[in-house]
Design an enzyme around this catalytic site. Structure first.
Site, mmCIF file in Angstrom:
data_model
loop_
_atom_site.group_PDB
_atom_site.id
_atom_site.type_symbol
_atom_site.label_atom_id
_atom_site.label_comp_id
_atom_site.label_asym_id
_atom_site.label_seq_id
_atom_site.Cartn_x
_atom_site.Cartn_y
_atom_site.Cartn_z
ATOM 1 N N GLU A 1 -16.573 -19.193 14.313
ATOM 2 C CA GLU A 1 -17.449 -19.241 15.479
ATOM 3 C C GLU A 1 -17.041 -20.376 16.415
ATOM 4 O O GLU A 1 -17.106 -20.244 17.640
ATOM 5 C CB GLU A 1 -18.906 -19.419 15.038
ATOM 6 C CG GLU A 1 -19.483 -18.247 14.267
ATOM 7 C CD GLU A 1 -19.522 -16.976 15.098
ATOM 8 O OE1 GLU A 1 -19.933 -17.040 16.264
ATOM 9 O OE2 GLU A 1 -19.149 -15.918 14.563
ATOM 10 N N TRP B 1 -14.211 -19.159 18.313
ATOM 11 C CA TRP B 1 -14.640 -18.297 19.426
ATOM 12 C C TRP B 1 -14.963 -19.150 20.650
ATOM 13 O O TRP B 1 -14.674 -18.762 21.786
ATOM 14 C CB TRP B 1 -15.880 -17.492 19.035
ATOM 15 C CG TRP B 1 -15.607 -16.154 18.436
ATOM 16 C CD1 TRP B 1 -15.659 -15.819 17.112
ATOM 17 C CD2 TRP B 1 -15.245 -14.952 19.122
ATOM 18 N NE1 TRP B 1 -15.360 -14.487 16.947
ATOM 19 C CE2 TRP B 1 -15.108 -13.925 18.164
ATOM 20 C CE3 TRP B 1 -15.038 -14.641 20.468
ATOM 21 C CZ2 TRP B 1 -14.759 -12.623 18.500
ATOM 22 C CZ3 TRP B 1 -14.695 -13.345 20.811
ATOM 23 C CH2 TRP B 1 -14.562 -12.351 19.834
ATOM 24 N N TRP C 1 -24.445 0.954 38.772
ATOM 25 C CA TRP C 1 -25.581 0.286 38.145
ATOM 26 C C TRP C 1 -26.892 0.740 38.784
ATOM 27 O O TRP C 1 -26.937 1.096 39.957
ATOM 28 C CB TRP C 1 -25.466 -1.238 38.286
ATOM 29 C CG TRP C 1 -24.203 -1.820 37.744
ATOM 30 C CD1 TRP C 1 -23.176 -2.369 38.453
ATOM 31 C CD2 TRP C 1 -23.815 -1.910 36.367
ATOM 32 N NE1 TRP C 1 -22.179 -2.802 37.616
ATOM 33 C CE2 TRP C 1 -22.542 -2.527 36.317
ATOM 34 C CE3 TRP C 1 -24.418 -1.528 35.163
ATOM 35 C CZ2 TRP C 1 -21.869 -2.772 35.140
ATOM 36 C CZ3 TRP C 1 -23.749 -1.776 33.971
ATOM 37 C CH2 TRP C 1 -22.492 -2.385 33.964
ATOM 38 N N ASN D 1 -28.234 -15.550 17.874
ATOM 39 C CA ASN D 1 -27.025 -14.922 18.399
ATOM 40 C C ASN D 1 -27.021 -13.403 18.280
ATOM 41 O O ASN D 1 -26.601 -12.686 19.192
ATOM 42 C CB ASN D 1 -25.803 -15.493 17.677
ATOM 43 C CG ASN D 1 -24.513 -15.144 18.380
ATOM 44 O OD1 ASN D 1 -24.410 -15.316 19.577
ATOM 45 N ND2 ASN D 1 -23.542 -14.651 17.636
ATOM 46 N N TRP E 1 -24.579 -6.343 34.361
ATOM 47 C CA TRP E 1 -24.485 -7.402 33.370
ATOM 48 C C TRP E 1 -24.647 -8.787 33.979
ATOM 49 O O TRP E 1 -25.102 -9.729 33.322
ATOM 50 C CB TRP E 1 -23.156 -7.318 32.617
ATOM 51 C CG TRP E 1 -21.921 -7.395 33.488
ATOM 52 C CD1 TRP E 1 -21.271 -6.339 34.054
ATOM 53 C CD2 TRP E 1 -21.203 -8.564 33.876
ATOM 54 N NE1 TRP E 1 -20.185 -6.779 34.772
ATOM 55 C CE2 TRP E 1 -20.111 -8.143 34.686
ATOM 56 C CE3 TRP E 1 -21.352 -9.923 33.620
ATOM 57 C CZ2 TRP E 1 -19.196 -9.039 35.239
ATOM 58 C CZ3 TRP E 1 -20.440 -10.823 34.163
ATOM 59 C CH2 TRP E 1 -19.382 -10.371 34.961
ATOM 60 N N TRP F 1 -21.535 -11.688 27.649
ATOM 61 C CA TRP F 1 -22.058 -10.630 28.518
ATOM 62 C C TRP F 1 -20.977 -9.616 28.879
ATOM 63 O O TRP F 1 -21.223 -8.408 28.898
ATOM 64 C CB TRP F 1 -22.683 -11.236 29.776
ATOM 65 C CG TRP F 1 -24.101 -11.613 29.526
ATOM 66 C CD1 TRP F 1 -24.599 -12.851 29.215
ATOM 67 C CD2 TRP F 1 -25.220 -10.723 29.498
ATOM 68 N NE1 TRP F 1 -25.949 -12.780 29.005
ATOM 69 C CE2 TRP F 1 -26.366 -11.486 29.176
ATOM 70 C CE3 TRP F 1 -25.369 -9.361 29.717
ATOM 71 C CZ2 TRP F 1 -27.633 -10.929 29.074
ATOM 72 C CZ3 TRP F 1 -26.638 -8.794 29.616
ATOM 73 C CH2 TRP F 1 -27.754 -9.568 29.297
#
Length: 588
Positions: free
Chosen positions: A397, A400, A429, A464, A482, A505
């Site tokens: 993590e 990441w 959208w 998360n 988004w 996102w």
């Protein structure tokens, strides 16, 4: 899903909450982006080609040579390095000041226009100010002045910095790099103004990442856009020389005589403000947030210690002090602790299964290096980054976090409102303000989504796994842009980090690096049963359903009776619409 989740850090028994403790931001006109919020395709491509971080590095290489010693050395602290321990630029500034026989000064600039432009949450600004007060106290014990000032407009901030350095007769400036486009361009301008005047040597250093951008590259020398090969390339660099995990030396004390200096002595009287205009928290929100997220390096280090040495508990999943008494110690930290169980329990939301360190990492109250070093204490000094252990998964993590920051440096377009994959720029959208407001308020009729949004609205933080669920629901089920969700998370969460938030996102929207395939659309009800099998999470945050047995997908009549909203549509209908629109972007 496990290796490609929405990352935390914005994408990381109490009373129930039916509604948020503070009003959510209203969505009027929010579904229509202002043109300056999204760069043009051409400008984004130019930024990707120029890569401001590497421009800054070149500017630093050609800095002012052999400036005069000046009267002091300045370390310019930023929002992402709010600590005195293991701070690269602060450490080097202190070392330089000691060798030069000059005092060290620490500067922090509050820039309200930047906070507005970057959708900073009032909670994050409050957290920043509380940490700054702790830092000021720590530095005062070392006779180091800490000066906080507020500046507007943001376009003149570089010249203000140079003017202040001139006023203080400072010829050496140190700072850690911020990787967002605006911040990089600001620092480039500082370097260029300094060279033009020929008086100040600027040193900008990598600190946020364990392995800085520019080191981990493909065979072609480019930045990675897929996490797995990035991780494989990242791991060997943890053994580089000098050691990237080494702790930067603490700052050295100034001579006490600095207190009597006619200019620097007065800086000790400069107070950190209680708030920034326009970013005040309401009293009830401030009390709640300060209970959940105490300030200071000692708090962050204790939270890390407990993650490594205590068991998880369902009583700590909500709005409680994470350092309150009662945490059960693990008999064997390498087997029974929260981090040891992290591989299998990290996606469970019905207990405190995660570290909750994301606000402290995002603000730099604790370094990523310290987090990895701490895990080595449970592994006989070795680094574990495997998929097979809880410790290894947690270190991944942290990787990441490095990965998304590298993406930000190599592909600046992602901090300019552009999708990384331009082929999805024309996805059709919806512009439904009612649906957007319901999502923000936690009133969509999908319990796990509503629980997650209410957690965000009350705690300024969200587990998360639920970040992923709420994000995919907004984008794929409601078919809302988004960037609306990305903005709201930044405006609401205390751990808002542009790189991780944008990465999460864009992953959810299938528009980013290493994205979820657009046709992989998660069923929120299935996700709910997996993440919250006991239902404790939903019961805690969605009071209407506290006594309901089938609370993951309550029957419509029961929902009506309890005053809980019905879903806007079935997941099957929403899924078909999303796949159709992604398959041929621009079409209905």
């Amino acid at each position: 899903m496990s290796a490609k989740r929405v990352r935390s850090a914005t994408f990381s028994t109490t009373a129930h909450h039916q509604t948020p403790s503070s009003p959510t931001k209203k969505t009027k006109r929010d579904t229509q982006f202002l043109p300056n919020k999204i760069a043009t395709t051409e400008n984004a491509a130019k930024a990707d080609h120029a890569q401001p971080m590497f421009t800054l590095m070149e500017e630093v290489k050609t800095h002012v040579k052999n400036p005069t010693k000046g009267d002091a050395v300045v370390y310019w602290m930023r929002m992402e390095d709010l600590r005195t321990n293991d701070n690269t630029a602060l450490s080097q500034a202190s070392e330089h000041a000691e060798k030069a026989g000059k005092p060290l000064l620490v500067l922090f600039i509050l820039s309200p226009q930047d906070y507005i432009a970057h959708d900073r949450s009032a909670r994050r600004i409050d957290f920043t100010l509380r940490n700054l007060k702790n830092i000021q106290e720590s530095l005062a014990k070392l006779h180091i002045p800490f000066c906080t000032l507020t500046h507007s407009p943001r376009t003149t901030l570089p010249s203000r910095v140079l003017s202040l350095l001139s006023e203080w007769s400072v010829t050496h400036l140190f700072a850690n790099i911020e990787y967002e486009v605006d911040e990089l361009r600001r620092d480039i301008e500082v370097c260029r103004l300094a060279k033009k005047e020929g008086k100040v040597q600027c040193t900008f250093l990598h600190d946020k990442c364990i392995v800085p951008p520019g080191v981990v590259t493909t065979k072609e020398g480019k930045g990675y856009t897929v996490y797995s090969p990035f991780l494989r390339s990242w791991l060997p660099h943890l053994s580089d020389k000098p050691n990237p995990l080494a702790c930067a030396p603490a700052p050295r004390a100034n001579p006490e005589s600095v207190h009597s200096h006619n200019v620097f002595g007065k800086l000790f009287d400069v107070k950190v403000p209680e708030y920034v205009e326009g970013f005040q928290l309401k009293p009830t929100d401030a009390k709640q947030i300060r209970t959940c997220w105490g300030a200071g390096e000692d708090v962050a280090q204790e939270m890390l210690k407990r993650f490594l040495n205590t068991k998880s508990s369902s009583s700590r999943l909500g709005e409680v002090d994470p350092l309150a008494e009662g945490a059960k110690p693990a008999k064997n930290s390498d087997k029974d602790s929260r981090i040891a169980k992290y591989k299998d329990a990290r996606d469970r939301v019905d207990a405190d299964t995660t570290s909750r360190l994301s606000p402290y990492l995002a603000a730099g109250v604790i370094s990523a290096r310290e987090c990895v070093r701490a895990t080595m204490g449970l592994k006989n000094g070795k680094i574990d980054a495997s998929r097979d252990t809880g410790i290894g998964r947690w270190v991944q993590e942290v990787a990441w976090r490095d990965f998304y920051t590298h993406v930000l440096a190599y592909f600046p377009r992602v901090s300019m409102g552009r999708p990384f994959l331009e082929k999805f720029a024309d996805v059709k959208w919806e512009t439904n303000e009612k649906h957007l407001q319901a999502w923000k308020d936690g009133r969509t009729g999908v319990p796990i989504v509503d629980a997650g949004m209410r957690q965000a609205n009350t705690m300024g933080w969200m587990h998360n796994r639920v970040r992923m669920i709420t994000a995919i629901y907004l984008v794929k089920d409601l078919m809302l842009d988004w960037r609306l969700g990305e903005r709201y998370f930044m405006e609401t969460l205390i751990d808002g980090d542009l790189a991780s938030n944008n990465g999460g996102w864009q992953w959810s929207a299938s528009t980013g690096v290493d994205p979820a395939p657009y046709f992989r659309i998660f069923n929120p009800y299935t996700q709910s049963r997996k993440a919250d099998p006991t239902g404790e999470y939903i019961r805690h945050f969605v009071q209407e359903l506290a006594e309901v047995r089938e609370l993951h997908d309550p029957p419509a009549k029961l929902a009506d009776k309890l005053g809980y909203p019905r879903p806007f549509m079935t997941h099957g209908e929403a899924r078909e619409r999303a796949i159709r629109r992604y398959k041929i972007p621009g079409e209905e």
